[in-house]
Design a protein around this motif. Structure first.
Motif, PDB file in Angstrom:
ATOM      1  N   ASP A  63     -17.056  13.593  35.594  1.00 27.66           N
ATOM      2  CA  ASP A  63     -17.187  13.744  37.081  1.00 27.66           C
ATOM      3  C   ASP A  63     -18.491  14.737  37.491  1.00 27.66           C
ATOM      4  O   ASP A  63     -18.850  15.393  36.488  1.00 27.66           O
ATOM      5  CB  ASP A  63     -15.989  13.997  37.747  1.00 27.66           C
ATOM      6  CG  ASP A  63     -15.843  15.516  37.691  1.00 27.66           C
ATOM      7  OD1 ASP A  63     -16.290  16.535  38.107  1.00 27.66           O
ATOM      8  OD2 ASP A  63     -14.738  15.895  37.124  1.00 27.66           O
ATOM      9  N   LYS A  64     -18.971  14.272  38.703  1.00 26.68           N
ATOM     10  CA  LYS A  64     -20.329  15.162  38.807  1.00 26.68           C
ATOM     11  C   LYS A  64     -20.254  16.644  39.019  1.00 26.68           C
ATOM     12  O   LYS A  64     -21.033  17.525  38.490  1.00 26.68           O
ATOM     13  CB  LYS A  64     -20.984  14.596  40.329  1.00 26.68           C
ATOM     14  CG  LYS A  64     -21.481  13.216  39.986  1.00 26.68           C
ATOM     15  CD  LYS A  64     -22.070  12.650  41.316  1.00 26.68           C
ATOM     16  CE  LYS A  64     -22.648  11.199  41.391  1.00 26.68           C
ATOM     17  NZ  LYS A  64     -22.819  10.547  42.531  1.00 26.68           N
ATOM     18  N   GLY A  65     -18.913  17.029  39.499  1.00 29.17           N
ATOM     19  CA  GLY A  65     -18.747  18.456  39.322  1.00 29.17           C
ATOM     20  C   GLY A  65     -18.736  19.063  38.084  1.00 29.17           C
ATOM     21  O   GLY A  65     -19.208  20.203  37.797  1.00 29.17           O
ATOM     22  N   GLN A  66     -18.022  18.670  37.056  1.00 25.85           N
ATOM     23  CA  GLN A  66     -18.146  19.082  35.611  1.00 25.85           C
ATOM     24  C   GLN A  66     -19.525  19.043  35.165  1.00 25.85           C
ATOM     25  O   GLN A  66     -19.847  20.069  34.495  1.00 25.85           O
ATOM     26  CB  GLN A  66     -17.233  18.242  34.971  1.00 25.85           C
ATOM     27  CG  GLN A  66     -17.136  18.602  33.578  1.00 25.85           C
ATOM     28  CD  GLN A  66     -16.432  17.643  32.724  1.00 25.85           C
ATOM     29  OE1 GLN A  66     -15.901  16.613  32.991  1.00 25.85           O
ATOM     30  NE2 GLN A  66     -15.813  18.287  31.437  1.00 25.85           N
ATOM     31  N   VAL A  67     -20.245  17.887  35.606  1.00 23.22           N
ATOM     32  CA  VAL A  67     -21.715  17.909  35.012  1.00 23.22           C
ATOM     33  C   VAL A  67     -22.345  18.995  35.608  1.00 23.22           C
ATOM     34  O   VAL A  67     -23.163  19.730  34.972  1.00 23.22           O
ATOM     35  CB  VAL A  67     -22.153  16.429  35.138  1.00 23.22           C
ATOM     36  CG1 VAL A  67     -23.822  16.456  34.748  1.00 23.22           C
ATOM     37  CG2 VAL A  67     -21.576  15.503  34.069  1.00 23.22           C
ATOM     38  N   THR A  68     -22.399  19.132  36.975  1.00 22.12           N
ATOM     39  CA  THR A  68     -23.138  20.062  37.662  1.00 22.12           C
ATOM     40  C   THR A  68     -22.661  21.554  36.995  1.00 22.12           C
ATOM     41  O   THR A  68     -23.533  22.318  36.494  1.00 22.12           O
ATOM     42  CB  THR A  68     -22.805  20.340  39.283  1.00 22.12           C
ATOM     43  OG1 THR A  68     -22.998  19.107  39.619  1.00 22.12           O
ATOM     44  CG2 THR A  68     -23.345  21.391  39.820  1.00 22.12           C
ATOM     45  N   ARG A  69     -21.508  21.771  36.503  1.00 15.77           N
ATOM     46  CA  ARG A  69     -21.015  23.090  35.897  1.00 15.77           C
ATOM     47  C   ARG A  69     -21.741  23.214  34.504  1.00 15.77           C
ATOM     48  O   ARG A  69     -22.098  24.411  34.259  1.00 15.77           O
ATOM     49  CB  ARG A  69     -19.560  23.157  35.786  1.00 15.77           C
ATOM     50  CG  ARG A  69     -18.870  23.517  37.237  1.00 15.77           C
ATOM     51  CD  ARG A  69     -17.388  23.798  37.046  1.00 15.77           C
ATOM     52  NE  ARG A  69     -16.722  22.599  36.583  1.00 15.77           N
ATOM     53  CZ  ARG A  69     -16.097  21.776  37.495  1.00 15.77           C
ATOM     54  NH1 ARG A  69     -16.402  21.587  38.725  1.00 15.77           N
ATOM     55  NH2 ARG A  69     -15.430  20.690  36.981  1.00 15.77           N
ATOM     56  N   LEU A  70     -21.548  22.077  33.742  1.00 17.89           N
ATOM     57  CA  LEU A  70     -22.267  22.153  32.456  1.00 17.89           C
ATOM     58  C   LEU A  70     -23.801  22.411  32.628  1.00 17.89           C
ATOM     59  O   LEU A  70     -24.294  23.032  31.671  1.00 17.89           O
ATOM     60  CB  LEU A  70     -21.764  20.737  31.820  1.00 17.89           C
ATOM     61  CG  LEU A  70     -20.476  20.509  31.399  1.00 17.89           C
ATOM     62  CD1 LEU A  70     -20.254  19.004  30.887  1.00 17.89           C
ATOM     63  CD2 LEU A  70     -19.907  21.452  30.155  1.00 17.89           C
ATOM     64  N   VAL A  71     -24.399  21.864  33.475  1.00 16.87           N
ATOM     65  CA  VAL A  71     -25.899  21.942  33.587  1.00 16.87           C
ATOM     66  C   VAL A  71     -26.107  23.399  33.917  1.00 16.87           C
ATOM     67  O   VAL A  71     -27.007  24.111  33.400  1.00 16.87           O
ATOM     68  CB  VAL A  71     -26.520  20.931  34.642  1.00 16.87           C
ATOM     69  CG1 VAL A  71     -27.823  21.176  35.078  1.00 16.87           C
ATOM     70  CG2 VAL A  71     -26.419  19.420  33.945  1.00 16.87           C
ATOM     71  N   GLN A  72     -25.355  23.954  34.804  1.00 16.44           N
ATOM     72  CA  GLN A  72     -25.527  25.298  35.498  1.00 16.44           C
ATOM     73  C   GLN A  72     -25.414  26.279  34.281  1.00 16.44           C
ATOM     74  O   GLN A  72     -26.216  27.203  33.957  1.00 16.44           O
ATOM     75  CB  GLN A  72     -24.700  25.643  36.510  1.00 16.44           C
ATOM     76  CG  GLN A  72     -24.983  26.923  37.270  1.00 16.44           C
ATOM     77  CD  GLN A  72     -26.510  27.078  37.540  1.00 16.44           C
ATOM     78  OE1 GLN A  72     -27.091  26.136  38.248  1.00 16.44           O
ATOM     79  NE2 GLN A  72     -27.231  28.045  37.189  1.00 16.44           N
ATOM     80  N   GLU A  73     -24.485  25.815  33.256  1.00 13.62           N
ATOM     81  CA  GLU A  73     -24.233  26.901  32.158  1.00 13.62           C
ATOM     82  C   GLU A  73     -25.540  26.848  31.202  1.00 13.62           C
ATOM     83  O   GLU A  73     -25.987  27.955  30.783  1.00 13.62           O
ATOM     84  CB  GLU A  73     -22.884  26.686  31.371  1.00 13.62           C
ATOM     85  CG  GLU A  73     -22.846  27.570  30.206  1.00 13.62           C
ATOM     86  CD  GLU A  73     -21.489  27.779  30.020  1.00 13.62           C
ATOM     87  OE1 GLU A  73     -20.954  28.074  28.971  1.00 13.62           O
ATOM     88  OE2 GLU A  73     -20.501  27.433  30.968  1.00 13.62           O
TER      89      GLU A  73
END
Length: 148
Positions: A63-73
């Motif tokens: 999901d986009k939220g999970q990917v957003t968190r991964l990218v931010q990390e």
């Protein structure tokens, strides 16, 4: 009559688990504070021109939220930078930093060695057939998921 479906399921789950374990061990050995999912994110960013977070969500089926968190990390760890998409002000392209490229190259080399060992005693022809069958099964799974 043999029920190969259960054996197939066990094989695939154990294969994925084995690959994850190998990557975790390599990352720990190299002192890289990432998980195998982060390696896949770095790999897609490296291999995809004009890579976006939406693309990563689609390709990884996360999901986009999970990917957003991964990218931010990975941005916070200075492995990836975001640049403005000149064609769409609402999206950003993701690029590996020099540090990110170094991490990716180390992991890619180790990953290649693991995959080479994994396919020992498997001919190119056998691997090609396995990949063709696997692609058909994946297509079937996508068709099932699209119905739901």
């Amino acid at each position: 009559m043999q029920h190969y479906e259960s054996e197939l399921q066990t094989l695939l789950i154990n294969t994925i688990g084995g690959l994850k374990a190998s990557m975790k061990n390599i990352m720990k050995e190299k002192g890289l504070p990432l998980s195998p999912l982060y390696f896949m994110i770095l790999k897609h960013i490296h291999e995809t021109e004009n890579c976006t977070a939406n693309y990563l969500a689609d390709i990884t089926e996360r999901d986009k939220g999970q990917v957003t968190r991964l990218v931010q990390e990975v941005v916070n760890q200075e492995l990836v930078i975001k640049t403005q998409n000149p064609h769409d002000k609402r999206s950003q392209f993701l690029l590996l930093t020099e540090k990110g490229l170094g991490f990716y190259q180390q992991l890619a080399k180790a990953d290649k060695a693991v995959l080479k060992e994994m396919r020992a005693d498997v001919s190119d022809e056998e691997l090609k057939k396995f990949l063709e069958i696997g692609a058909k099964m994946l297509t079937n799974l996508h068709a099932i998921n699209d119905k739901v």
